[in-house]
Design an enzyme around this catalytic site. Structure first.
Site, PDB file in Angstrom:
ATOM      1  N   CYS A   1      41.524  50.216  48.679  1.00 13.01           N
ATOM      2  CA  CYS A   1      40.354  50.613  47.819  1.00 13.01           C
ATOM      3  C   CYS A   1      40.047  49.213  46.876  1.00 13.01           C
ATOM      4  O   CYS A   1      40.325  48.094  47.806  1.00 13.01           O
ATOM      5  CB  CYS A   1      40.830  51.495  46.727  1.00 13.01           C
ATOM      6  SG  CYS A   1      42.318  51.182  45.728  1.00 13.01           S
ATOM      7  N   GLY A   2      39.801  48.985  45.693  1.00 12.40           N
ATOM      8  CA  GLY A   2      39.720  47.966  45.013  1.00 12.40           C
ATOM      9  C   GLY A   2      40.770  46.964  44.869  1.00 12.40           C
ATOM     10  O   GLY A   2      41.167  45.964  44.976  1.00 12.40           O
TER      11      GLY A   2
END
Length: 285
Positions: free
Chosen positions: A241-242
């Site tokens: 993800c981030g």
């Protein structure tokens, strides 16, 4: 309503029924992104589920790393949890203030450390509050308990391992970020990062695994969501993800459908997007 499982996900009804269990420990794992302008610890102190302790994801992390909230060394995890009165023999339930967001990261950390008796509260604090259940603003009474940790190294991947997996195609790499970020159409919230995704990865926004009330979809719906994206369930999975938080929502969903061969890329896009020598893909594929 999801089937209660003390190793993955439990309902507010389940938690309410077990509140007086002597070996229950509740954690508030709330974390907000900087742009939200909210303070997880301050909101915990203003009101939380009775008996809950605050699990600070940024504090219980690897301070030696320049990357945000990377998994902590075993010794640090053990000492922090002991100071919180959480240890061997406890059933842990973790929730967050957004419904189902950062609590899954805490669940994954416990699993990484070999602790399996942990569940995420389905729908989190918003659902608990919406149902008119008790909250308090008092700190819990802490009693030390030793925690035995056996790190499960197969549950986490580093940039070298993910780069190899992207080249070989022997893993499904699933990206939990919003579609616009995955496609490279939206700027990354952290400065200096390129836009796009790991080549060969597939986009499974973590919100696609949740209902409107931020509870997790039932296993059949989860399977359908993953199938719609073309996830090959015969392959092991790496989630990303981030910064390694919402990726854990995918890990939790995979566990809910009975798939156990999954790992999390802890550096995620904060690391990959900053490496000029690593390839970046844009668009749908």
């Amino acid at each position: 309503m999801a089937t209660d499982d003390p190793k993955t996900l439990v309902s507010t009804d389940w938690l309410a029924a077990h509140m007086k269990d002597p070996d229950l420990r509740i954690l508030d794992g709330t974390m907000f992104m900087a742009a939200e302008g909210r303070d997880g610890r301050a909101e915990y102190e203003a009101g939380h589920i009775p008996g809950a302790r605050f699990f600070d994801i940024d504090d219980i992390s690897d301070a030696r790393s320049e990357l945000p909230h990377m998994a902590p060394p075993v010794e640090k995890f053990m000492s922090k949890l002991r100071a919180m009165g959480v240890g061997d023999g406890h059933q842990v339930v973790v929730y967050d203030a957004k419904g189902l967001f950062s609590a899954a990261r805490v669940w994954w950390l416990f699993r990484l450390m070999g602790q399996e008796n942990i569940a995420v509260l389905d729908g989190g604090f918003p659902k608990w509050q919406a149902e008119g259940r008790a909250i308090e603003d008092m700190p819990p009474v802490i009693r030390d308990r030793h925690m035995t940790v056996r790190r499960q190294n197969h549950m986490v991947k580093d940039v070298t391992q993910v780069s190899a997996a992207a080249k070989l195609g022997d893993y499904e790499i699933l990206d939990a970020r919003a579609a616009a970020r995955y496609r490279g159409e939206a700027l990354e919230p952290r400065e200096g990062l390129r836009s796009g995704h790991i080549p060969g990865s597939k986009n499974v926004p973590y919100t696609s695994l949740l209902n409107e009330d931020m509870t997790m979809k039932d296993p059949d719906e989860l399977r359908a969501t993953l199938a719609a994206v073309g996830v090959d369930m015969a392959k092991p999975v790496i989630t990303s993800c981030g910064s390694g938080v919402t990726a854990a929502v995918i890990n939790l969903a995979l566990e809910r459908v009975g798939k156990t061969d999954h790992a999390l890329y802890d550096g995620s896009w904060t690391e990959w997007g900053a490496f000029p020598t690593l390839p970046v893909a844009t668009g749908e594929a």
